[in-house]
Design an enzyme around this catalytic site. Structure first.
Site, PDB file in Angstrom:
ATOM      1  N   ARG A   1      -7.122   1.265  -4.193  1.00 46.82           N
ATOM      2  CA  ARG A   1      -8.101   1.004  -3.132  1.00 46.82           C
ATOM      3  C   ARG A   1      -8.999   2.228  -3.019  1.00 46.82           C
ATOM      4  NH1 ARG A   1      -7.036  -0.975   3.131  1.00 46.82           N
ATOM      5  NH2 ARG A   1      -6.131   1.106   3.415  1.00 46.82           N
TER       6      ARG A   1
ATOM      7  N   ILE B   1       3.222  -2.481   4.199  1.00 45.84           N
ATOM      8  CA  ILE B   1       3.060  -1.019   4.208  1.00 45.84           C
ATOM      9  C   ILE B   1       4.384  -0.276   4.023  1.00 45.84           C
ATOM     10  CG2 ILE B   1       0.854  -0.772   5.401  1.00 45.84           C
ATOM     11  CD1 ILE B   1       4.047  -0.547   7.386  1.00 45.84           C
ATOM     12  N   HIS B   2       5.481  -1.018   3.896  1.00 37.69           N
ATOM     13  CA  HIS B   2       6.777  -0.341   3.733  1.00 37.69           C
ATOM     14  C   HIS B   2       7.658  -1.202   2.826  1.00 37.69           C
ATOM     15  CE1 HIS B   2      10.707   1.388   4.727  1.00 37.69           C
ATOM     16  NE2 HIS B   2      10.040   2.454   5.149  1.00 37.69           N
TER      17      HIS B   2
ATOM     18  N   ASP C   1      -0.661 -40.250  -0.728  1.00 36.73           N
ATOM     19  CA  ASP C   1      -1.772 -40.528  -1.646  1.00 36.73           C
ATOM     20  C   ASP C   1      -2.280 -39.183  -2.171  1.00 36.73           C
ATOM     21  OD1 ASP C   1      -3.216 -39.643   0.524  1.00 36.73           O
ATOM     22  OD2 ASP C   1      -4.364 -41.477   0.821  1.00 36.73           O
TER      23      ASP C   1
ATOM     24  N   LYS D   1       8.944   5.571  -5.717  1.00 34.65           N
ATOM     25  CA  LYS D   1       9.677   4.483  -5.046  1.00 34.65           C
ATOM     26  C   LYS D   1       9.049   3.125  -5.382  1.00 34.65           C
ATOM     27  CE  LYS D   1      12.450   2.831  -1.785  1.00 34.65           C
ATOM     28  NZ  LYS D   1      13.895   3.032  -1.772  1.00 34.65           N
TER      29      LYS D   1
ATOM     30  N   TYR E   1       0.837  -1.203   0.000  1.00 34.01           N
ATOM     31  CA  TYR E   1       0.000   0.000   0.000  1.00 34.01           C
ATOM     32  C   TYR E   1       0.867   1.246   0.000  1.00 34.01           C
ATOM     33  CZ  TYR E   1      -4.058  -2.664   1.814  1.00 34.01           C
ATOM     34  OH  TYR E   1      -5.099  -3.526   1.998  1.00 34.01           O
TER      35      TYR E   1
ATOM     36  N   ASP F   1      -8.659  -3.402  11.112  1.00 26.41           N
ATOM     37  CA  ASP F   1     -10.048  -2.951  11.223  1.00 26.41           C
ATOM     38  C   ASP F   1     -10.911  -4.043  11.860  1.00 26.41           C
ATOM     39  OD1 ASP F   1     -10.700  -0.278  10.353  1.00 26.41           O
ATOM     40  OD2 ASP F   1      -9.870  -0.843   8.416  1.00 26.41           O
TER      41      ASP F   1
ATOM     42  N   GLU G   1     -13.536  -6.861   6.969  1.00 23.35           N
ATOM     43  CA  GLU G   1     -12.924  -6.026   8.009  1.00 23.35           C
ATOM     44  C   GLU G   1     -13.803  -5.835   9.232  1.00 23.35           C
ATOM     45  OE1 GLU G   1      -9.933  -3.270   6.640  1.00 23.35           O
ATOM     46  OE2 GLU G   1     -11.304  -2.666   5.074  1.00 23.35           O
TER      47      GLU G   1
END
Ligand SMILES: CCC(=O)SCCNC(=O)CCNC(=O)[C@H](O)C(C)(C)COP(=O)(O)OP(=O)(O)OC[C@H]1O[C@@H](n2cnc3c(N)ncnc32)[C@H](O)[C@@H]1OP(=O)(O)O
Ligand SMILES: O=CC(=O)O
Ligand SMILES: [Mg+2]
Length: 336
Positions: free
Chosen positions: A97, A264-265, A312, A51, A40, A197, A160
């Site tokens: 999103r 997130i990073h 199996d 980035k 995100y 959430d 959520e």
């Protein structure tokens, strides 16, 4: 005689059939459904967009929801068309999103996404609580995108809340019913457990063990398996310390049946993608096991001894999934 796929590509197709989804066979061609890490970033943060475009990450998610302050929602939304048309995200699947459908932002977010000259591969819709909200979403896309022959937009919904978990199968059923062969404007092919959430919704306290999320994690995986969707695991917000815990949490998610994890990073991306990547030893073992199964099957044997364990069909199916993942990883590497 029952034979199973010997090559990774065959295994991928077989797995897609097991999963019940044609998209899982790489229906979109270029991106397949390799979703080990979903990164995100706030859509209005230009530096982070730049980035992200340099990273080797399966799925980049331009966020208009919780990473964006209320006052900046219009900035995030307005940035989307330009980001999509001017940024080369390489092999990454690109998602937007939007805001939850019961907020005034959702319609405008959808307008921006569907009206963009370059559309994302995917929309992520947070806080889908009821089948009615899913119906609203399909209706909104039909209205805003009247041409039913456009390239399909992938849809990942987030579970959520307690209500969202309760109605999860009904929500997925709407996606299945509305995504017919005649109208493939949107294809519901993923679920995300929004663990933070969700924890707030059930008044849980977050712990490093994540035991407060165990039921929701398993129910998300089960619903995803039933409907042939990818299942994406919780976020770990501790990006500055405890990266060994992240590795452990990601491996646990892979063992549980998730296909990937939200991050997130940038520092979290390689750790999570590696945890979802079968090791060369696992791939080699899976190949040998499938070959041995086929040899025994030719000789009329179902269950047999393989390197000290009983094998199996269920064990074979588990190892076909390893070969499927390896196949997708090779395809992704070839696109770099
Ligand atoms: C839990 C519930 C959820 O809904 S999670 C989803 C919503 N939250 C988010 O999207 C937050 C995403 N992450 C971030 O915004 C940032 O990582 C936060 C946590 C604010 C930290 O940012 P910052 O202080 O810039 O980190 P840093 O200095 O260590 O960054 C180093 C370089 O990496 C970049 N970076 C950082 N995060 C991202 C990201 N998510 N995507 C892409 N790039 C990122 C920074 O910009 C920085 O690069 P540069 O020096 O600016 O070139
Ligand atoms: O959206 C993610 C969450 O954890 O909430
Ligand atoms: Mg959330």
């Amino acid at each position: 005689m029952q034979r199973v796929a010997q090559t990774a590509i065959e295994a991928g197709k077989a797995y897609a059939r097991l999963a019940g989804g044609d998209a899982a066979a790489g229906g979109d061609g270029a991106i397949g459904l390799l979703r080990r890490a979903l990164l995100y970033l706030p859509a209005h943060d230009h530096r982070k967009v730049v980035k992200a475009s340099t990273l080797d990450v399966d799925l980049i998610c331009l966020d208009c929801e919780d990473a964006v302050a209320e006052a900046r929602k219009p900035d995030a939304r307005q940035a989307i068309p330009d980001i999509l048309s001017s940024t080369n995200f390489g092999r990454s699947e690109v998602a937007v999103r939007i805001n939850p459908v019961d907020t005034p932002h959702a319609w405008h977010d959808l307008e921006a996404v569907l009206g963009a000259s370059t559309r994302p591969h995917t929309i992520v819709v947070p806080k889908v609580d009821t089948p009615e909200q899913m119906e609203w979403l399909y209706d909104a896309v039909q209205t805003l995108s009247p041409d039913s022959n456009t390239k399909p937009l992938h849809l990942i919904t987030q579970v959520e809340s307690a209500v969202g978990l309760h109605f999860l199968h009904d929500i997925c059923q709407v996606g299945k019913d509305r995504g017919s062969a005649e109208d493939r404007r949107i294809i519901h092919d993923g679920l995300i457990l929004g663990g933070d959430d969700f924890a707030a919704s059930i008044r849980a306290r977050r712990t490093p063990s994540n035991r407060e999320l165990l039921l929701a994690r398993q129910q998300t995986i089960v619903a995803a398996a039933r409907f042939g969707l990818t299942a994406i695991d919780i976020v770990n917000i501790h990006y500055k310390q405890g990266l060994d815990l992240l590795e452990q949490e990601a491996s646990e998610g892979a063992e549980m049946g998730f296909d990937g994890k939200q991050v997130i990073h940038p520092v979290q991306v390689p750790i999570v993608q590696a945890a979802y990547h079968p090791t060369p030893q696992q791939i080699d073992y899976a190949r040998r096991l499938v070959d041995a199964f086929n040899a025994h099957s030719d000789a009329g044997t179902g269950a047999f001894e393989f390197e000290g364990t009983m094998v199996d069909m269920p064990t074979v199916r588990q190892h076909q999934q390893v070969l499927w993942m390896d196949n997708h990883l090779q395809a992704a590497a070839a696109q770099k």
